[in-house]
Design an enzyme around this catalytic site. Structure first.
Site, PDB file in Angstrom:
ATOM      1  CG  ASN A   1      -9.909  33.803  33.217  1.00 15.36           C
ATOM      2  OD1 ASN A   1      -9.018  34.058  34.037  1.00 15.36           O
ATOM      3  ND2 ASN A   1     -10.983  34.566  33.071  1.00 15.36           N
ATOM      4  CD1 TRP A   2      -6.219  28.562  34.765  1.00 13.74           C
ATOM      5  CD2 TRP A   2      -4.310  28.606  35.941  1.00 13.74           C
ATOM      6  NE1 TRP A   2      -5.411  27.568  34.276  1.00 13.74           N
ATOM      7  CE2 TRP A   2      -4.226  27.565  34.977  1.00 13.74           C
ATOM      8  CE3 TRP A   2      -3.218  28.821  36.783  1.00 13.74           C
ATOM      9  CZ2 TRP A   2      -3.101  26.740  34.850  1.00 13.74           C
ATOM     10  CZ3 TRP A   2      -2.091  28.003  36.658  1.00 13.74           C
ATOM     11  CH2 TRP A   2      -2.040  26.964  35.700  1.00 13.74           C
ATOM     12  CE  LYS A   3     -13.479  33.313  35.413  1.00  8.86           C
ATOM     13  NZ  LYS A   3     -14.937  33.325  35.499  1.00  8.86           N
TER      14      LYS A   3
ATOM     15  CG  HIS B   1     -13.461  38.129  32.254  1.00  9.63           C
ATOM     16  ND1 HIS B   1     -14.442  38.086  33.217  1.00  9.63           N
ATOM     17  CD2 HIS B   1     -13.346  36.870  31.774  1.00  9.63           C
ATOM     18  CE1 HIS B   1     -14.894  36.833  33.324  1.00  9.63           C
ATOM     19  NE2 HIS B   1     -14.242  36.079  32.461  1.00  9.63           N
TER      20      HIS B   1
ATOM     21  CD  GLU C   1     -15.222  36.816  36.485  1.00 12.73           C
ATOM     22  OE1 GLU C   1     -13.982  36.780  36.580  1.00 12.73           O
ATOM     23  OE2 GLU C   1     -15.917  35.797  36.301  1.00 12.73           O
TER      24      GLU C   1
ATOM     25  CD  GLU D   1     -15.668  34.469  29.010  1.00 12.11           C
ATOM     26  OE1 GLU D   1     -15.247  33.336  29.196  1.00 12.11           O
ATOM     27  OE2 GLU D   1     -15.458  35.411  29.793  1.00 12.11           O
TER      28      GLU D   1
ATOM     29  N   GLY E   1     -19.775  30.687  35.234  1.00 10.75           N
ATOM     30  CA  GLY E   1     -19.744  30.129  36.586  1.00 10.75           C
ATOM     31  C   GLY E   1     -21.096  29.663  37.093  1.00 10.75           C
TER      32      GLY E   1
ATOM     33  CB  SER F   1     -20.985  26.816  32.107  1.00  8.74           C
ATOM     34  OG  SER F   1     -21.233  27.610  33.253  1.00  8.74           O
TER      35      SER F   1
ATOM     36  N   GLY G   1     -13.225  28.813  32.475  1.00 11.15           N
ATOM     37  CA  GLY G   1     -12.951  29.247  33.841  1.00 11.15           C
ATOM     38  C   GLY G   1     -12.802  28.049  34.768  1.00 11.15           C
ATOM     39  N   GLY G   2     -13.884  27.695  35.444  1.00 14.22           N
ATOM     40  CA  GLY G   2     -13.839  26.658  36.480  1.00 14.22           C
ATOM     41  C   GLY G   2     -13.188  25.358  36.021  1.00 14.22           C
TER      42      GLY G   2
HETATM   43  P1  13P Z   1     -16.667  29.410  33.724  1.00  9.23           P
HETATM   44  O1  13P Z   1     -16.070  28.449  32.720  1.00  9.23           O
HETATM   45  O2  13P Z   1     -16.316  29.078  35.133  1.00  9.23           O
HETATM   46  O3  13P Z   1     -18.137  29.588  33.491  1.00  9.23           O
HETATM   47  O4  13P Z   1     -15.986  30.831  33.466  1.00  9.23           O
HETATM   48  C1  13P Z   1     -15.976  31.340  32.176  1.00  9.23           C
HETATM   49  C2  13P Z   1     -15.108  32.528  32.156  1.00  9.23           C
HETATM   50  O5  13P Z   1     -15.429  33.569  32.694  1.00  9.23           O
HETATM   51  C3  13P Z   1     -13.803  32.400  31.477  1.00  9.23           C
HETATM   52  O6  13P Z   1     -13.219  33.636  31.296  1.00  9.23           O
END
Ligand code: 13P
Length: 249
Positions: A9-11, A95, A97, A166, A172, A211, A232-233
């Protein structure tokens, strides 16, 4: 029985040029991916078409959001068919977010999941509890409530859906649920899926997200009910995402 799915997920990261460069690096690094797993990358809307046009060595493309109508006066929104047309086969839905920052409700998640299925794509439905909910002992109630509210109208189509657990406090932050805690929640989710849709529960892939890194993916993927990762990251760096996709089981 369940093919593991590793999703990036590149956000809201990467210009089009950066997204193409990352895609090209992943295509090289994942050219020898073992056959018993699948990989999907989810760039921003603006980068989707460019990423879709690259040679991708079997890497699928997904979107990070969608609006659950075929077309119409919905300024700023994107329809499922538009994502399908561009080459998406997955769409991330609900998600944390989006739930926290954009007010996405379980009812909207349910509509989006149905719309994505109707368009012939696979929804990745995200669920997860906040830190306060975990600390007050409510984590399982909250998460199972999200599963039920998001999916009970789709009880005959569960096997076409991917779920991503999640925990919000792990996103994050560098904090990960222990593999035992994650497994316990995944098993509980599968139990809830069984009460919604019977034996289809055994075919639903449940990803862990929060994470996920090269150094914890193997332990997470060793758990019997963890069927993939939503990253994510670490998905923004070719080397780390390649290592995650090449998890050792
Ligand atoms: P991180 O891997 O940066 O914690 O993000 C997880 C995430 O929200 C993937 O959708």
């Amino acid at each position: 029985m369940r093919t593991p799915l590793i999703a990036g997920n590149w956000k809201m990261h990467k210009t089009i040029a950066e997204a193409v460069a990352l895609t090209d690096a992943l295509a090289v690094g994942l050219a020898d991916l073992p056959a018993n797993r699948q990989v999907v990358i989810c760039p921003t809307f603006t980068a989707l078409a460019s990423v879709a046009a690259r040679p991708r060595a079997g890497i699928a493309i997904g979107a990070q959001n969608v609006y659950p109508e075929v077309q119409g006066a919905y300024t700023g929104e994107i329809a499922p068919g538009m994502l399908k047309e561009i080459g998406c086969t997955y769409v991330i839905i609900g998600h944390s977010e989006r739930r926290q920052l954009f007010g996405e409700t379980d009812a909207m998640v349910a509509r989006k999941a149905a719309a994505v299925l109707d368009a012939g794509m696979t929804p990745i439905v995200c669920v997860g509890e906040t830190r306060a909910e975990r600390e007050s002992g409510q984590a399982e109630n909250i998460v199972l409530g999200q599963v039920k509210a998001g999916l009970s109208a789709l009880s005959n189509r569960l096997s076409e859906i991917v779920i991503a657990y999640e925990p919000v406090w792990a996103i994050g932050t560098g904090l990960t649920a222990t593999s035992a805690d994650a497994q316990a929640m995944h098993a509980a989710i599968r139990g809830e899926l069984r009460s919604v849709g019977g034996n289809q529960a055994d075919t639903v892939r449940i990803q862990y997200g929060g994470s996920v890194k090269p150094d914890n993916v193997d332990e997470l993927m060793a758990q019997p009910d963890i069927d993939g990762a939503l990253v994510g990251g670490a998905a923004l760096v070719a080397e780390s995402f390649i290592r995650i996709a090449k998890f050792v089981k």
